[in-house]
Design an enzyme around this catalytic site. Structure first.
Site: not given
Ligand code: KDG
Ligand code: MG
Length: 408
Positions: A37, A160, A215, A217, A317
């Site tokens: 990405n 986020y 999340d 992050h 993911h």
């Molecule tokens: O490219 C980065 C995203 O895929 C990410 O920020 C998404 O943290 C993410 C998630 O849990 O899907």
């Molecule tokens: Mg994530």
């Protein structure tokens, strides 16, 4: 049997998917996803400039040896760009293998361990009330598990995965068009003060059965993460994701000593060497690697098997950046894996995306049902692909209020 040619396409509706198509002398072709990405042109260049010229003439049935040839053969190993490129080749070779055998991939792994795979959706809100509406929407759609993110009062910009304004919960974006990233401002103290109470209110409103995920992050230090995990323990989260920056495999020790909250990590890992200590020391509960940038099916299957020895379940993911090909590879692993946990899944199903990637996988009532078509069960329409070209996009970057760079 020989590989005769391979092509890379970059582009797609809303996202720059990196799609690999490998052709053979028997007319069977295989498809793979190398969508890293916001850095999409890089695995595409690695494929075009180095890997494809070496692939031509190889026997596509030898997927293990081809994986080892590229991985061991590269003196400078690993990294998301290389692993995404090998991953696409590996996926395409498994696709060919399934088509030759006339079987869906999950059969080649050992068959189905379950009928449907549990998925989670992304609920988000500019504030808590907005988030509650978003969760209610997914619950009405039949989802049993929802990731929840909301705006933090007093935070100078959206945090986020949160829209800037209320009422935009289903069309928010985390990536921005163009090469220069947007800057988001983060305040750890405000987050730590607000989020545990917000999660408690979500549990109160939706009751004990909803699986709630959150999340972080990568934004907390090990000490802050331990404190946060302890504070949210009464909520009974399904998982707390990426509480600390993922490079530090020891960071979760402190959290483990202070809390029993289930921990998920790994969406930025690209090899078994990024998570073997985490798994062997049982510092996590879910491993979040993606088939797309962790070396494909061959390598991720090894991670899944190691995880299974240590009570660690999968939670691959599944952000919208993965093309339906990468998601299909994960759907087959999810159907098979004895230690399957959950799958992140964002509805990609726009008519444009379905036209580009005709697929027989389907989703209903918060469960993903794998296709029985041979191979991956997803096709790629090259005519449709001609409608799209690469458009640069960027993740935001994160700074503290005083300007210090922080973790996105
Ligand atoms: O490219 C980065 C995203 O895929 C990410 O920020 C998404 O943290 C993410 C998630 O849990 O899907
Ligand atoms: Mg994530």
């Amino acid at each position: 049997m020989k590989i005769t040619d391979a092509k890379v396409f970059v582009g797609g509706p809303a996202k720059n998917y990196v799609t690999l198509k490998i052709m053979t002398d028997q007319g069977v072709y295989g498809l793979g996803d190398a969508t890293l990405n916001n850095r999409e042109t890089l695995p595409a260049a690695y494929l075009r400039d180095y890997l494809i010229p070496n692939l031509i003439g190889m026997d596509p049935r030898n997927s293990e040896d081809i994986w080892q040839f590229f991985y061991r053969g590269a003196y400078f190993r690993r990294g998301p760009i290389a692993m995404a490129a090998y991953g696409a080749i590996d996926m395409a070779l498994w696709d060919i293998k399934g088509k030759l055998a006339g079987m869906p991939l999950y059969q080649l792994f050992g068959g189905k361990s379950r009928d449907g795979a549990l998925v989670y959706a992304h609920a988000t809100g500019a504030d808590l009330e907005d988030l509650m509406d978003s969760i209610a929407y997914y619950v009405e759609q039949g989802y049993k598990a929802v990731r929840v993110q909301c705006g933090i009062p007093g935070m100078p910009t959206a945090s986020y995965a949160v829209p800037e304004e209320k009422g935009h919960t289903r069309n928010y974006i985390t990536d921005y068009t163009g090469i220069r990233p947007k800057v988001e401002i983060w305040d750890t103290d405000r987050y730590r003060r607000y989020m545990p109470e917000a999660l408690a209110r979500i549990r109160e409103r939706f009751g004990p059965d909803l699986k709630i995920l959150h999340d972080v992050h990568h934004r907390l230090t090990p000490r802050e993460a331990a404190e946060f995990a302890k504070a949210v323990e009464p909520v009974g989260l399904f998982w707390l994701e990426d509480p600390t920056p993922a490079e530090d495999q020891d960071a979760l020790r402190l959290l483990r000593q202070h809390s029993t909250v289930p921990v998920a990590i790994g969406e930025v890992f690209n090899s078994i060497w990024d998570c073997n200590k985490l798994i062997e020391n049982e510092l996590i509960d879910f491993i979040r690697v993606a088939v797309t940038y962790a070396g494909g099916i061959t390598h991720v299957k090894r991670i899944v098997d190691l995880a299974g020895l240590h009570h660690v379940r999968t939670g691959f993911h599944g952000a919208p950046s993965h093309s339906p090909l990468g998601m299909a590879a994960q759907a087959h692993l999810n159907a098979w894996a004895p230690n399957f946990g959950i799958q992140e899944y964002l509805v990609l199903g726009t008519p444009e995306c379905d036209a580009l990637f005709p697929s027989e996988h389907n989703m209903r009532n918060g469960m993903m049902y794998v296709s029985d078509a041979p191979g991956l069960g997803v096709d790629f329409d090259e005519g449709e692909a001609g409608r799209y070209e690469y458009k640069p996009a960027s993740h935001p970057v994160v700074r503290l209020e005083d300007g210090t760079m922080w973790n996105y």
